[in-house]
Enzyme design. Structure first.
Site, PDB file in Angstrom:
ATOM      1  CB  THR A 176      -0.967  -0.012   1.195  1.00  0.00           C
ATOM      2  OG1 THR A 176      -1.838  -1.133   1.042  1.00  0.00           O
ATOM      3  CG2 THR A 176      -1.834   1.248   1.236  1.00  0.00           C
ATOM      4  CG  PHE A 178       0.357   4.698   3.655  1.00  0.00           C
ATOM      5  CD1 PHE A 178      -0.808   4.751   4.426  1.00  0.00           C
ATOM      6  CD2 PHE A 178       0.897   3.443   3.385  1.00  0.00           C
ATOM      7  CE1 PHE A 178      -1.405   3.591   4.905  1.00  0.00           C
ATOM      8  CE2 PHE A 178       0.299   2.285   3.863  1.00  0.00           C
ATOM      9  CZ  PHE A 178      -0.851   2.357   4.618  1.00  0.00           C
TER      10      PHE A 178
END
Ligand code: PEP
Ligand code: MN
Length: 571
Positions: A176, A178
């Site tokens: 992921t 960010f």
């Protein structure tokens, strides 16, 4: 330092933020909006937002927040963080895997562990919760040993649970991305040398080509677009805003130029900010473009100047060397007219002893009503001809838009006489990395020609071969006047190899062989000539095209040593 995170303690957001700031104090927030609000209100020095997952794609709730959060300049993006997503199944101390009857987690996390769950807990009920770490909190609070949660491993310790199984995700590549941010008045150190990215929002008119034109502002300057997302414009159904991430900071000269252009073209441009990219992330493939030449100090000695390489530069194209020991003979039609025609011509060029194949797929014609070339089809036929004969291919590129497709098929890009001072084309052709054959403009001085070559070199491509093809003089008896002065002079002035095109200079085939031989005597390292299986039927420049026997005669004179070798073999 206090960092606002989405989710409870032990969430993936916290794990991501700790990759930047290991000693942070987490400030848990329920929603991404709350993360932004906490930083605005000074409850935290920084915040972190999940923006994209490598398997699932955009985190739309974050995307939809970006304009409001960063458009007014009160907050600024600081860093990108990439986090490998590993899931852990956790339960109460003393709980056993075999006894788990219900598994709680965020639905995305449950989905990412489907195979493992099917194999190890086929009977368990799967229950969606608001977030991963939050489900760990619920399991701890309920105190029931048949419950388990899927979350990041640190959530176990944070909530007094124990790991029952680690790395249960189905796809180990799952990551992921960010973004961290702070208030604009809070100094958060960034590494000035670190790779940067810039994120922006672009809204364009519904007109053909607008999005492509907008994005070309980056492509044309060698700025890499690393992500493009579209999100619907809520107030206007079926219109979209585009979220673009590019490599480089908004202050980099190339990015700055592109943004200036986009601002003029787009309905709206919002620069969300520039931030330090995660160093081992997706930027690895982005070769940074050199800064534009007018942003660097002018060299005392031009890049084309002979003093820079008194030995002379050798430009390699496939197995051939321009400026090497042997002259390079390039032959082929003015235009690629059909598949059969270019294959036939390529065979005859190869058999006669030519080294390389020419042929225009994009033709610069004086009249718009004349044959303009076969375009991409012509390029495909040229590539086929290369397959068949082994001859490397040079072909003309007319505009910067066509550089990608022409350089996909060609071994060398020809910039024609009419385009010698088309500076955006020179830059784009340079960036293709392909060797460039730069023809002299019919009205260009040697100095102007060399400066055109300087554009290519300054843009980072050293492989330029100059091609004299006749200039326009008072003399009208021939199409142009072959300037052999320039050929001899260039040997003194530049280290770049020079070839001569006697076909366009003479405009008539009978003069091509004597002019070609004279050019070699004057120091040219190769010849570019037009040859056609049936010149009388040519769609362009038939009058000046050699017949196959004439080409064979020229090849014998250009490569006499091959003739001698052949004779020796025969004897
Ligand atoms: C060509 O090589 O076919 C051509 C169009 O050349 P120039 O640009 O020299 O006129
Ligand atoms: Mn021609």
């Amino acid at each position: 330092m206090r960092v606002a995170i989405q989710g409870t303690i032990g969430s993936f957001s916290e794990a991501a933020a700790r990759r930047r700031w290991p000693d942070l104090v987490p400030v848990p927030c329920r929603e991404v909006q709350d993360v932004v609000a906490a930083v605005r209100a000074g409850e935290a020095e920084a915040g972190i937002l999940p923006i994209e997952n490598s398997l699932i794609g955009s985190v739309t709730s974050t995307y939809d927040l970006l304009h409001e959060a960063f458009g007014d300049g009160r907050l600024r993006l600081t860093h990108e963080v990439l986090l490998p997503v590993h899931h852990t199944l956790m339960g109460l101390p003393g709980a056993e895997l075999a006894g788990i009857r219900r598994v709680l987690s965020h639905p995305v996390a449950l989905g990412q562990c489907r195979i493992w769950l099917g194999r190890h807990l086929p009977e368990a009920e799967l229950v969606s919760a608001w977030d991963t770490a939050g489900s760990a909190e619920i399991v701890a609070r309920e105190g029931n040993p048949v419950l388990a949660a899927i979350a990041a491993r640190p959530a176990a310790e944070a909530h007094g649970l124990v790991p029952l199984a680690d790395r249960i995700e189905d796809d180990p590549t799952n990551q992921t991305r960010f973004l961290t941010f702070t208030r604009s008045d809070v100094p958060l150190p960034q590494n000035p040398d670190g790779p940067f990215k810039t994120s922006l929002i672009v809204c364009v008119d519904h007109k053909p080509g607008m999005l492509a034109l907008t994005l070309q502002a980056f492509g044309a300057r060698g700025v890499n677009i690393t992500a493009l997302q579209s999100r619907p414009e809520r107030s206007k159904p079926w219109t979209y805003r585009f979220y673009v991430d590019v490599a480089g900071a908004a202050s980099d000269p190339r990015v700055a130029e592109a943004l200036e252009e986009i601002e003029a073209l787009a309905v709206q441009l919002v620069v969300l900010g520039s931030y330090e990219a995660w160093p081992d992330g997706a930027l690895r493939f982005a070769a940074p473009a050199p800064p534009p030449a007018h942003h660097v100090k002018k060299p005392d000695v031009p890049l084309v100047d002979r003093r820079r390489n008194p030995e002379g530069t050798v430009v390699v194209v496939g197995h051939l060397a321009f400026g090497g020991d042997a002259p390079v003979l390039i032959g082929g039609p003015c235009s690629v007219e059909s598949e059969a025609m270019i294959l036939e011509t390529a065979e005859l060029v190869a058999q006669a002893g030519g080294d390389m194949l020419r042929g225009g797929a994009y033709k610069p014609r004086t009249s718009p009503y004349d044959f303009q070339g076969l375009g991409v089809k012509g390029l495909r036929y040229l590539a086929q001809a290369r397959e068949r004969t082994g001859l490397p291919v040079v072909t003309e590129v007319l505009s910067w838009e066509e550089v990608p497709v022409v350089s996909h098929f060609a071994d060398m890009l020809q910039i024609g006489a009419r385009n010698m001072q088309n500076f955006s084309l020179l830059r784009a052709a340079s960036r293709s990395g392909k060797p460039i054959l730069l023809k002299r403009g019919a009205g260009a001085t040697v100095e102007e020609w060399l400066m055109a070559a300087e554009y290519v070199l300054a843009e980072g491509n050293p492989n330029v071969v100059l091609c004299e093809r006749g200039i326009r003089t008072f003399e009208r008896a021939t199409r142009h006047t072959l300037d052999l002065n320039a050929v001899a002079l260039l040997r003194e002035r530049t280290h770049l190899p020079v070839v001569v095109d006697p076909s366009h200079a003479a405009g008539v085939s009978s003069l091509v062989i004597p002019l070609g031989l004279a050019a070699l005597a004057a120091g040219a390292c190769g010849l570019l000539v037009e040859v056609h299986p049936n010149p009388a039927a040519a769609l362009s420049d038939g009058f000046q095209s050699l017949t196959p026997p004439m080409f064979a005669e020229l090849a014998r004179r250009v490569h006499p040593e091959r003739e001698q070798r052949k004779r020796r073999v025969r004897a």
